[in-house]
Write a protein that holds these residues in place. Structure first.
Motif, short mmCIF file in Angstrom:
data_model
loop_
_atom_site.label_atom_id
_atom_site.label_comp_id
_atom_site.label_asym_id
_atom_site.label_seq_id
_atom_site.Cartn_x
_atom_site.Cartn_y
_atom_site.Cartn_z
N HIS A 1 7.49 -3.73 -4.20
CA HIS A 1 6.38 -4.66 -4.42
C HIS A 1 6.03 -4.75 -5.91
O HIS A 1 5.52 -5.76 -6.37
CB HIS A 1 5.14 -4.23 -3.64
CG HIS A 1 5.16 -4.59 -2.19
ND1 HIS A 1 6.01 -3.97 -1.30
CD2 HIS A 1 4.45 -5.47 -1.46
CE1 HIS A 1 5.80 -4.46 -0.09
NE2 HIS A 1 4.85 -5.38 -0.17
N PRO B 1 7.56 -8.54 -7.27
CA PRO B 1 6.42 -8.99 -6.46
C PRO B 1 6.58 -10.41 -5.91
O PRO B 1 6.04 -10.72 -4.85
CB PRO B 1 5.23 -8.91 -7.42
CG PRO B 1 5.82 -8.93 -8.77
CD PRO B 1 7.17 -8.31 -8.66
N ARG B 2 7.35 -11.26 -6.60
CA ARG B 2 7.54 -12.64 -6.10
C ARG B 2 8.21 -12.66 -4.74
O ARG B 2 7.96 -13.56 -3.93
CB ARG B 2 8.35 -13.46 -7.09
CG ARG B 2 7.46 -14.32 -7.96
CD ARG B 2 8.28 -15.28 -8.74
NE ARG B 2 8.81 -14.56 -9.91
CZ ARG B 2 9.75 -15.00 -10.69
NH1 ARG B 2 10.32 -16.15 -10.47
NH2 ARG B 2 10.15 -14.29 -11.72
N PHE C 1 7.66 -10.78 -2.31
CA PHE C 1 6.70 -10.44 -1.27
C PHE C 1 5.51 -11.39 -1.23
O PHE C 1 4.71 -11.35 -0.30
CB PHE C 1 6.19 -9.00 -1.47
CG PHE C 1 7.28 -7.97 -1.34
CD1 PHE C 1 7.66 -7.51 -0.11
CD2 PHE C 1 7.92 -7.48 -2.46
CE1 PHE C 1 8.67 -6.56 0.02
CE2 PHE C 1 8.92 -6.55 -2.36
CZ PHE C 1 9.31 -6.08 -1.11
N ASP C 2 5.36 -12.24 -2.25
CA ASP C 2 4.20 -13.12 -2.32
C ASP C 2 4.12 -14.10 -1.16
O ASP C 2 3.03 -14.35 -0.63
CB ASP C 2 4.18 -13.88 -3.65
CG ASP C 2 3.67 -13.03 -4.80
OD1 ASP C 2 3.05 -11.98 -4.53
OD2 ASP C 2 3.87 -13.42 -5.96
N THR D 1 3.00 -12.18 1.88
CA THR D 1 1.62 -11.72 1.70
C THR D 1 0.63 -12.87 1.82
O THR D 1 -0.49 -12.69 2.31
CB THR D 1 1.47 -11.02 0.33
OG1 THR D 1 2.42 -9.96 0.26
CG2 THR D 1 0.09 -10.45 0.14
N THR E 1 -3.32 -13.58 -3.91
CA THR E 1 -2.11 -13.09 -3.23
C THR E 1 -1.40 -12.02 -4.04
O THR E 1 -0.99 -10.99 -3.49
CB THR E 1 -1.16 -14.26 -2.95
OG1 THR E 1 -1.86 -15.21 -2.14
CG2 THR E 1 0.07 -13.80 -2.22
N ARG E 2 -1.24 -12.21 -5.33
CA ARG E 2 -0.51 -11.22 -6.14
C ARG E 2 -1.23 -9.88 -6.14
O ARG E 2 -0.61 -8.82 -6.07
CB ARG E 2 -0.35 -11.75 -7.57
CG ARG E 2 0.41 -10.84 -8.52
CD ARG E 2 1.81 -10.46 -8.05
NE ARG E 2 2.69 -11.59 -7.85
CZ ARG E 2 3.50 -12.10 -8.77
NH1 ARG E 2 3.55 -11.59 -9.97
NH2 ARG E 2 4.28 -13.11 -8.47
N TRP F 1 -3.09 -8.70 -3.78
CA TRP F 1 -2.86 -8.09 -2.48
C TRP F 1 -1.41 -7.61 -2.32
O TRP F 1 -1.15 -6.64 -1.61
CB TRP F 1 -3.24 -9.06 -1.36
CG TRP F 1 -4.70 -9.03 -1.09
CD1 TRP F 1 -5.64 -9.95 -1.49
CD2 TRP F 1 -5.42 -8.02 -0.39
NE1 TRP F 1 -6.88 -9.55 -1.08
CE2 TRP F 1 -6.79 -8.39 -0.39
CE3 TRP F 1 -5.05 -6.84 0.25
CZ2 TRP F 1 -7.76 -7.60 0.21
CZ3 TRP F 1 -6.03 -6.07 0.85
CH2 TRP F 1 -7.36 -6.44 0.83
N THR F 2 -0.50 -8.27 -3.00
CA THR F 2 0.90 -7.80 -2.98
C THR F 2 0.98 -6.40 -3.57
O THR F 2 1.64 -5.51 -3.03
CB THR F 2 1.81 -8.77 -3.75
OG1 THR F 2 1.77 -10.04 -3.12
CG2 THR F 2 3.24 -8.28 -3.78
N TYR F 3 0.32 -6.21 -4.69
CA TYR F 3 0.31 -4.89 -5.32
C TYR F 3 -0.43 -3.86 -4.46
O TYR F 3 0.00 -2.71 -4.33
CB TYR F 3 -0.32 -4.95 -6.71
CG TYR F 3 0.53 -5.68 -7.72
CD1 TYR F 3 1.89 -5.46 -7.82
CD2 TYR F 3 -0.04 -6.60 -8.60
CE1 TYR F 3 2.67 -6.13 -8.75
CE2 TYR F 3 0.73 -7.27 -9.54
CZ TYR F 3 2.09 -7.03 -9.60
OH TYR F 3 2.85 -7.69 -10.52
N ASN G 1 -0.79 -3.87 -1.17
CA ASN G 1 0.06 -3.55 -0.03
C ASN G 1 1.23 -2.66 -0.44
O ASN G 1 1.62 -1.75 0.29
CB ASN G 1 0.58 -4.84 0.62
CG ASN G 1 -0.50 -5.59 1.34
OD1 ASN G 1 -1.52 -5.04 1.73
ND2 ASN G 1 -0.30 -6.88 1.53
#
Length: 113
Positions: free
Chosen positions: A48, A52-53, A55-56, A59, A67-68, A70-72, A74
């Motif tokens: 992640h 991160p892209r 998983f965006d 997410t 969203t970004r 929350w990606t971090y 998660n």
């Protein structure tokens, strides 16, 4: 094996009672599947942060705003839970945390639809 344990073992084999009993702690073998699952989850959590892209889009279904961020979050959660599952001592906490995390994500996805 130290001398005290050796004497206690010999006394046990010969049928005599030892004056100073020794408790031998026997550990159950570690679970290889649990370690593999834990390391896989920790690796996914670390991914992640490195990509991160990737998983965006996933997410965004549960967290359409920020969203970004929350990606971090998660990723951090998955990394911690994966490491907790990997080690035998913290495995029960990791298992309970994983169930709670999946329930949280399911709740978020269902509330967004």
């Amino acid at each position: 094996m130290n001398g005290r344990k050796r004497k206690a073992k010999q006394a046990l084999v010969s049928g005599r009672a030892s004056k100073t009993p020794v408790v031998l702690k026997v550990r159950t073998p570690d679970s290889l599947p649990a370690r593999v699952i834990g390391l896989g989850l920790a690796g996914t959590g670390a991914a992640h942060f490195t990509a991160p892209r990737a998983f965006d889009t996933l997410t965004a279904t549960a967290f359409p705003e920020k969203t970004r961020q929350w990606t971090y979050r998660n990723g951090f959660t998955e990394l911690l839970l994966g490491l907790a599952i990997t080690f035998r001592r913290t495995r029960p906490v990791g298992a309970i945390g994983s169930v709670a995390y999946v329930a949280f994500l399911a709740n978020r996805v269902s509330s967004q639809r």
